[in-house]
Design a protein around this motif. Structure first.
Motif, PDB file in Angstrom:
ATOM      1  N   ASP A  50      48.872  28.568  41.563  1.00  0.00           N
ATOM      2  CA  ASP A  50      47.467  28.718  41.935  1.00  0.00           C
ATOM      3  C   ASP A  50      46.976  30.097  41.491  1.00  0.00           C
ATOM      4  O   ASP A  50      47.599  31.114  41.802  1.00  0.00           O
ATOM      5  CB  ASP A  50      47.349  28.565  43.456  1.00  0.00           C
ATOM      6  N   PRO A  51      45.864  30.161  40.745  1.00  0.00           N
ATOM      7  CA  PRO A  51      45.362  31.473  40.303  1.00  0.00           C
ATOM      8  C   PRO A  51      45.088  32.450  41.447  1.00  0.00           C
ATOM      9  O   PRO A  51      45.116  33.669  41.245  1.00  0.00           O
ATOM     10  CB  PRO A  51      44.069  31.112  39.557  1.00  0.00           C
ATOM     11  N   ASP A  52      44.817  31.940  42.645  1.00  0.00           N
ATOM     12  CA  ASP A  52      44.548  32.806  43.799  1.00  0.00           C
ATOM     13  C   ASP A  52      45.789  33.081  44.639  1.00  0.00           C
ATOM     14  O   ASP A  52      45.681  33.706  45.712  1.00  0.00           O
ATOM     15  CB  ASP A  52      43.486  32.164  44.694  1.00  0.00           C
ATOM     16  N   ALA A  53      46.949  32.636  44.187  1.00  0.00           N
ATOM     17  CA  ALA A  53      48.149  32.697  45.023  1.00  0.00           C
ATOM     18  C   ALA A  53      48.523  34.121  45.400  1.00  0.00           C
ATOM     19  O   ALA A  53      48.892  34.393  46.552  1.00  0.00           O
ATOM     20  CB  ALA A  53      49.316  32.018  44.314  1.00  0.00           C
ATOM     21  N   LEU A  54      48.445  35.054  44.472  1.00  0.00           N
ATOM     22  CA  LEU A  54      48.902  36.412  44.763  1.00  0.00           C
ATOM     23  C   LEU A  54      48.059  37.066  45.843  1.00  0.00           C
ATOM     24  O   LEU A  54      48.580  37.815  46.682  1.00  0.00           O
ATOM     25  CB  LEU A  54      48.903  37.263  43.493  1.00  0.00           C
ATOM     26  N   ASP A  55      46.753  36.817  45.824  1.00  0.00           N
ATOM     27  CA  ASP A  55      45.899  37.371  46.879  1.00  0.00           C
ATOM     28  C   ASP A  55      46.267  36.802  48.245  1.00  0.00           C
ATOM     29  O   ASP A  55      46.341  37.532  49.238  1.00  0.00           O
ATOM     30  CB  ASP A  55      44.433  37.060  46.580  1.00  0.00           C
ATOM     31  N   ILE A  56      46.504  35.495  48.305  1.00  0.00           N
ATOM     32  CA  ILE A  56      46.810  34.866  49.596  1.00  0.00           C
ATOM     33  C   ILE A  56      48.197  35.290  50.083  1.00  0.00           C
ATOM     34  O   ILE A  56      48.386  35.581  51.271  1.00  0.00           O
ATOM     35  CB  ILE A  56      46.711  33.342  49.471  1.00  0.00           C
ATOM     36  N   VAL A  57      49.157  35.356  49.177  1.00  0.00           N
ATOM     37  CA  VAL A  57      50.509  35.767  49.555  1.00  0.00           C
ATOM     38  C   VAL A  57      50.536  37.229  50.000  1.00  0.00           C
ATOM     39  O   VAL A  57      51.407  37.639  50.768  1.00  0.00           O
ATOM     40  CB  VAL A  57      51.475  35.511  48.370  1.00  0.00           C
ATOM     41  N   SER A  58      49.566  38.013  49.539  1.00  0.00           N
ATOM     42  CA  SER A  58      49.497  39.428  49.926  1.00  0.00           C
ATOM     43  C   SER A  58      48.883  39.633  51.299  1.00  0.00           C
ATOM     44  O   SER A  58      48.892  40.757  51.818  1.00  0.00           O
ATOM     45  CB  SER A  58      48.661  40.205  48.900  1.00  0.00           C
ATOM     46  N   GLY A  59      48.329  38.576  51.901  1.00  0.00           N
ATOM     47  CA  GLY A  59      47.608  38.695  53.151  1.00  0.00           C
ATOM     48  C   GLY A  59      48.498  38.894  54.359  1.00  0.00           C
ATOM     49  O   GLY A  59      49.728  38.983  54.250  1.00  0.00           O
TER      50      GLY A  59
END
Length: 454
Positions: free
Chosen positions: A149-158
């Motif tokens: 998912d292109p947004d995965a890194l942002d969500i995993v960083s949360g």
């Protein structure tokens, strides 16, 4: 003799355990909070992509990772491929300094996915400065056909992920991106394609809702497992495992990903599962390849049973975590025991029918048909009820009837666990602990063995 209390009570006990586990997983899935995004720029990202004969997919995978996550480094481990995998990645690495090729050669190569990942870990250690803050470095394992998912890194960083300093690992949800493909087997007929479509759909349903619920339940018990695709770990957490076990990924079990998670919790790190982001892979439309894959997983699960004493005595596992992990360990064992009990029961019925006639053998069972029917309904309904949930989250274009039929098919699909557990157990008895690479759908079918004996 065969009507002992144990023989009668064991199936009921298994059913009760299953229902409790299902209820917890369903509640955890439906009541999960939305994962808040974090700041991916606060961390350094390194993707590990283990490959063996992956020329059909590796170029697309690396290109997409670099396009969607431009700040990340991509480390491709060529495990002595016999095709153009290494050449393709070498060309990409010449044009992009954030693409790295880790070459392995026999006899050290082809010893399993864990050994390949350890090689990338060693290369990463040489690449990083000795002044690097290793708590800020995150390693993510992606399958050679994986798409994140292109947004995965942002969500995993949360805050549900690496925003919490106690989190050492994160597993994201897995999807089958070919679940809606009308002809998974273009060169085959309608019947084969109908079976292939259903098989891929069941894999998507299994991973995206059923397994996600199971992982979210594990989040409540402190026993989340890591998977082989979409697995994120802090480099510092890998260092702690390496300090205790000599290397992060072990060679002891065919489930190197789940085993890594066990070691991570045993060393004091927390693992979380985030279902609001995903990694996609190709579902297997071939029954034989599917059974080979699941046999490997069942065998790996059986191999992990040896960790039970350490888990029970560990201060990092609470009581709920111990119970959940032991339940997971014992699933293949329960399948084997159930198969054995069924064999004993049918043998006893056959002997009774031969001696006293079919009426004597089956009359008692027929008299219990209301109980049998009730047990059948209770056994099937949990699977059927996943159908509407899957439709809501993954296939809103499908009808409600189709969702219920998918749920019914999921119940039938679950029976693959019995032959897979039996085959995995037989492989263990025969000392066959080799790692088998599952062919990609884009690969041509060739004869010959696919298992690499360790």
């Amino acid at each position: 003799m065969f009507s002992s209390p144990f023989l009668l009570a064991f199936p009921f006990f298994l059913l009760l355990c299953f229902l409790l586990y299902w209820a917890g997983a369903r509640h955890a899935y439906l009541r999960r909070p939305v994962a808040e995004p974090g700041n991916a720029d606060a961390l350094d990202w390194h993707f590990f992509v283990p490959c063996r004969d992956e020329e059909a997919v590796v170029g697309t995978t690396v290109g997409r990772l670099r396009a969607d996550h431009p700040r990340a480094h991509v480390w491709v481990i060529d495990d002595d491929s016999e095709d153009r995998t290494g050449a393709i990645v070498a060309e990409l690495a010449e044009e992009d300094r954030r693409v790295h090729l880790v070459r392995r050669h026999r006899p050290n190569a082809r010893q399993g996915k864990g050994a390949a990942l350890n090689a990338a870990y060693d290369e990463l250690n040489q690449f990083l400065s000795k002044h690097t803050d290793r708590e800020r470095v995150v390693v993510c394992v992606i399958d050679a056909d994986g798409q994140l998912d292109p947004d995965a890194l942002d969500i995993v960083s949360g805050p549900a992920g690496f925003g919490d300093p106690e989190t050492g690992g994160v597993q994201v949800s897995v999807r089958m991106r070919n679940a809606g493909e009308p002809r998974p087997l273009p060169d085959r007929g309608r019947v084969r394609n109908a079976f292939a479509r259903l098989l891929v759909r069941m894999q998507d349903m299994e991973f995206s809702v059923s397994n996600a619920g199971m992982q979210l339940l594990r989040g409540r018990t402190g026993s989340v497992g890591l998977g082989g695709n979409g697995q994120f770990t802090r480099l510092a957490s890998l260092d702690r495992i390496a300090a205790a076990e000599r290397r992060p990924w072990q060679r002891g079990a065919l489930l190197e990903d789940y085993e890594l998670g066990l070691h991570m919790i045993l060393t004091g790190d927390r693992i979380s599962h985030i279902a609001d982001t995903w990694v996609s892979q190709e579902g297997l439309p071939h029954g034989r390849r599917f059974l080979t894959q699941r046999t490997r997983w069942a065998q790996g699960n059986l191999q992990c049973v040896r960790y039970a004493p350490r888990i029970v005595s560990s201060r990092h596992y609470g009581g709920k975590g111990v119970l959940e992990t032991l339940y997971t360990f014992l699933q293949p064992v329960a399948h084997l025991v159930t198969l054995a009990l069924c064999a004993v029961m049918f043998a006893f019925l056959g002997l009774t029918a031969a001696e006293n006639g079919p009426g004597e053998a089956f009359g008692g069972m027929l008299a219990l048909w209301p109980l049998v029917l009730a047990l059948a309904v209770v056994s099937v309904m949990p699977f059927v009820l996943w159908g509407p949930v899957y439709r809501r989250d993954r296939a809103p274009e499908a009808s409600f009837l189709a969702a219920l039929l998918w749920g019914l098919a999921l119940w039938l699909y679950a029976y693959h666990l019995f032959p897979a557990s039996a085959r995995g157990f037989v492989r263990m008895l025969r000392g066959r602990n080799g790692w088998a690479k599952t062919r990609r759908n884009a690969e041509k079918v060739e004869t010959g063995p696919v298992a690499i004996e360790a």
